[in-house]
Design an enzyme around this catalytic site. Structure first.
Site, mmCIF file in Angstrom:
data_model
loop_
_atom_site.group_PDB
_atom_site.id
_atom_site.type_symbol
_atom_site.label_atom_id
_atom_site.label_comp_id
_atom_site.label_asym_id
_atom_site.label_seq_id
_atom_site.Cartn_x
_atom_site.Cartn_y
_atom_site.Cartn_z
ATOM 1 C CB THR A 83 -30.418 -14.223 -59.900
ATOM 2 O OG1 THR A 83 -30.872 -15.739 -60.314
ATOM 3 C CG2 THR A 83 -30.880 -13.344 -59.118
ATOM 4 C CG ASP A 84 -31.002 -18.530 -63.909
ATOM 5 O OD1 ASP A 84 -31.771 -18.706 -63.177
ATOM 6 O OD2 ASP A 84 -30.514 -19.578 -65.218
ATOM 7 C CB THR B 243 -36.988 -14.784 -59.530
ATOM 8 O OG1 THR B 243 -36.919 -15.649 -59.461
ATOM 9 C CG2 THR B 243 -37.688 -14.962 -57.815
ATOM 10 C CE LYS C 132 -28.255 -17.279 -59.381
ATOM 11 N NZ LYS C 132 -29.579 -17.915 -59.834
HETATM 12 N N1 LIG Z 1 -34.177 -18.981 -63.584
HETATM 13 C C1 LIG Z 1 -34.374 -17.140 -63.200
HETATM 14 C C2 LIG Z 1 -34.626 -17.550 -61.624
HETATM 15 C C3 LIG Z 1 -34.284 -15.821 -61.748
HETATM 16 O O1 LIG Z 1 -35.130 -15.184 -61.952
HETATM 17 O O2 LIG Z 1 -33.226 -15.821 -60.415
HETATM 18 C C4 LIG Z 1 -34.637 -16.568 -63.798
HETATM 19 O O3 LIG Z 1 -33.014 -16.031 -64.098
HETATM 20 O O4 LIG Z 1 -35.151 -15.418 -64.170
#
Ligand SMILES: N[C@@H](CC(=O)O)C(=O)O
Ligand SMILES: N[C@@H](CC(=O)O)C(=O)O
Lengths: 432, 432
Positions: free
Chosen positions: B173-174, B97, B250
């Site tokens: 973040t995942d 993201t 997370k």
């Molecule tokens: N699903 C996305 C969420 C994010 O970017 O925070 C990822 O982990 O790439």
């Protein structure tokens, strides 16, 4: 050495206030009757804190402080006097620390008390209710199996239809939240059904069993006709929380305040034996629901967790081995690597519902935000919304016990059966 | 409609302060250059909050408020001016993201910015350092694989040996915490290595990317020569926390303060671009370690979670299918049903290390308390102590990259390689 002889030697009897000197430590408390199959080498004392402690009699001397009365109850159920002015509470013991003793040879804890020992070890319970006590299992809860949930639900339903005003289930903490969720889906209840446990065994000086048990009885007498978990609310012994059986989870390996409501607030706080119900909480009142038991479940349900190196073979394995459903703990909003998605499609084609949850634990699955999530939805995967992964697993076992049609299971998974969804999330619901 | 033409029509140029009226909403901000492969139908504005927003030009009118200067940087790396008085920071983008745009047709987010777009979209970054920017991947982090950790570690080592004073990795973040743990084990570093991300994409009005990125640069310039995660510390934009790469997880699907130190405190708090290091925290100072890269890993490592209906076939599956190691997320202090233990013995006999962690997440594995735990130890299972299950999984991949002897792997698993164990636990470390 033999405890009975030891007691005789020092001229003591059950119920006496005594002092025990053991090496550098002195304990003062009420001498309790020991559990039926107790190791013969120790005494059990109730300390003034309410805790019970086992003291090995080796190298120990004792002294009478004050003569006392033998506690009102003996071994058999028939010896517990019933008071017609009190409510009738069933205590069902399944094992776990709450009903354990320490093996003083190895130091390890194993389940040994029975439900009637629980009452015997906590005589003040008798001030609160009449008890119908039963030892259903005597296992550590890591050995609970879905088929045991079924037997427990039947026993509880039986007790309730025989007139119980509330049920307390003594249970190991490891999987208490799984059992709590299972009973939530299996039973509609006119009376409270309260699970409780302890992080330290009943005969240890710092056991949390005593307050958890008594507060569970307070909850079982209350107006909240739901399946709940009652456990310590903080590190001290001041209060306990009542958590909804479908929204609770063990969050710490050893702290007594380990159980936490996830994406929800506790239903009530119990302090000084008084229950304070959270005013935001719309609970089902005593007597509103009739008793309904629906204990059909499917045991062949898989439960896996996504991680960076996961192979689609993890999914294929479940399809190839006759699993009827699968819960996946995805990352973030409910994701897995895109190269698993074809296997989800295969599961869908073979009528095997796959439910997505999040290993974040807090928050809710939302597969509409990222392309990955949309691909996962398109493959037929069903969202677990804001249920914990554990509640989702239990609910899928139950849903597959109701129907083997993918569409019907999907409907059940998204229907609020036992308060497993939070309508709106509050910022207070994170790590609280 | 075409954004370039739209800008022309309204007589605007990049860097101008403009007002955009779209249906009921008016946005005021600096018109930014768009990412290289942007969807042509929208403008990107930097709001005075520092956030960037994408506005679809359909049904939109714009107005010049104040002529501005085109931001200092253009597309190529060569166009970023180097200031010899500033430190040299590498920004490596992997996607997620933080480096995403919304697809305005579907509303879904997909990775599209490159590392140099990151700097372009956050021009104030140029006040803090000189940048060497690189787009290593452009994927959502749910698609990260162990082999990508290896490539990232090599790139980072390369940057450091080429003179980087610190490295910032923009990451989804995942699975950021898995990558953070992997880089922690693979690299000994003389400079800070900081992972950061965002819960909302960079071109959304409420993106958290801006502060996370800038604070990551502040951390990358600091004295903390460790692998860390830098993310929002609360729901507002006031500060970020720096978490140890091996102790972070997370914990919420959508909150910007989703990353939490587990069984540990954050290393530092960054507020108003100033870093405050936790005085209790003994960190490795800049320059103390030389650069060392050890990116050997074993990818064939399983990761499963115990639950009441789990079959020992889950363990057998890994043995039968060539897995070199297995991490189990047990219940409570580190338990599984006793009927799985024979399969652990088989794994031990076949030289496959099995590591026990806890699905409680908080606290530490202790298999000496209950009979189950003792049986599990006797079967050859190794304790994950107080590491998160995710860090344990990553560490096992790395340990098996160092040795294929069970005893050596056991030793590595219990050696503190990258601060993955907390010496003592503090009551503050629970749900904080
Ligand atoms: N699903 C996305 C969420 C994010 O970017 O925070 C990822 O982990 O790439
Ligand atoms: N392992 C034990 C722990 C406890 O009783 O709390 C059990 O779950 O039965």
């Amino acid at each position: 050495e033999n405890a009975e002889k030891f007691i005789e030697t020092y001229g003591l009897s059950i119920g006496d206030k005594i002092q025990v000197n053991k090496e550098d430590i002195t304990y003062t408390g009420i001498l309790l009757d020991r559990p039926e199959d107790a190791d013969d080498g120790y005494l059990v004392l109730k300390l003034s804190s309410g805790y019970n402690i086992g003291v090995a009699i080796e190298n120990t001397a004792a002294e009478l402080i004050e003569k006392g009365e033998k506690p009102k109850i003996g071994f058999g159920k028939s010896e517990i006097p019933a008071d017609p002015k009190k409510q009738n509470i069933s205590i069902v013991s399944t094992g776990g620390t709450v009903s354990s003793v320490i093996d003083y040879r190895t130091g390890a804890v194993h389940p040994a008390f029975t439900a009637s020992d629980l009452v015997k070890a906590n005589p003040e319970l008798l001030d609160y209710a009449n008890y119908n006590v039963k030892a259903l299992y005597n296992i550590l809860s890591e050995d609970m199996k879905p088929e045991y949930w079924v037997k427990a639900a039947r026993e509880i339903a039986n007790d309730i239809s025989n007139g119980s005003d509330g049920v307390v289930i003594a249970h190991g903490t490891d999987t208490m939240h799984y059992t709590a969720a299972a009973l939530s889906f299996m039973l509609k209840t006119p009376v409270p059904i309260i699970l409780t446990g302890a992080q330290r065994s009943s005969d240890r000086p710092s056991s949390d069993a005593n307050i958890n048990l008594i507060d569970s009885v307070v909850a079982a007498k209350s107006d909240i006709a739901e399946v709940c978990v009652c456990m310590h609310g903080s590190l001290n012994d001041k209060y306990t929380y009542l958590h909804k059986g479908t929204k609770v989870r063990k969050m710490h390996t050893s702290r007594r305040d380990t159980f936490r409501s996830i994406n929800a607030q506790p239903i009530a706080k119990i302090e000084n034996k008084k229950i304070n119900i959270n005013p935001d909480y719309a609970y089902t009142k005593r007597g509103v629901n009739g008793l309904e038991l629906n204990a059909n479940i499917e045991e062949k349900v898989g439960f896996i967790k996504s991680f960076p190196g996961i192979s689609s073979d993890y999914i294929e394995y479940h399809i190839d081995n006759g699993y009827k459903g699968l819960v996946v703990e995805g990352t973030g909003l409910g994701h897995v690597p895109n190269d698993l998605i074809d296997s989800f499609k295969r599961a869908r084609d073979e009528n095997i519902p796959v439910i997505m949850t999040s290993q974040c634990l807090y928050g809710r699955v939302n597969m509409n935000v990222y392309s990955t999530g949309r691909n996962i939805i398109d493959s037929g995967v069903i969202s677990g919304v804001d249920m914990t992964p554990e509640t989702t697993y239990v609910k899928l076992c139950w849903a597959l016990g109701q129907s083997d049609s993918y569409n019907e299971v999907k409907e059940i998974m998204h229907e609020d059966i036992a308060g497993e969804f939070s309508e709106k999330s509050s910022i207070k619901d994170f790590l609280n």
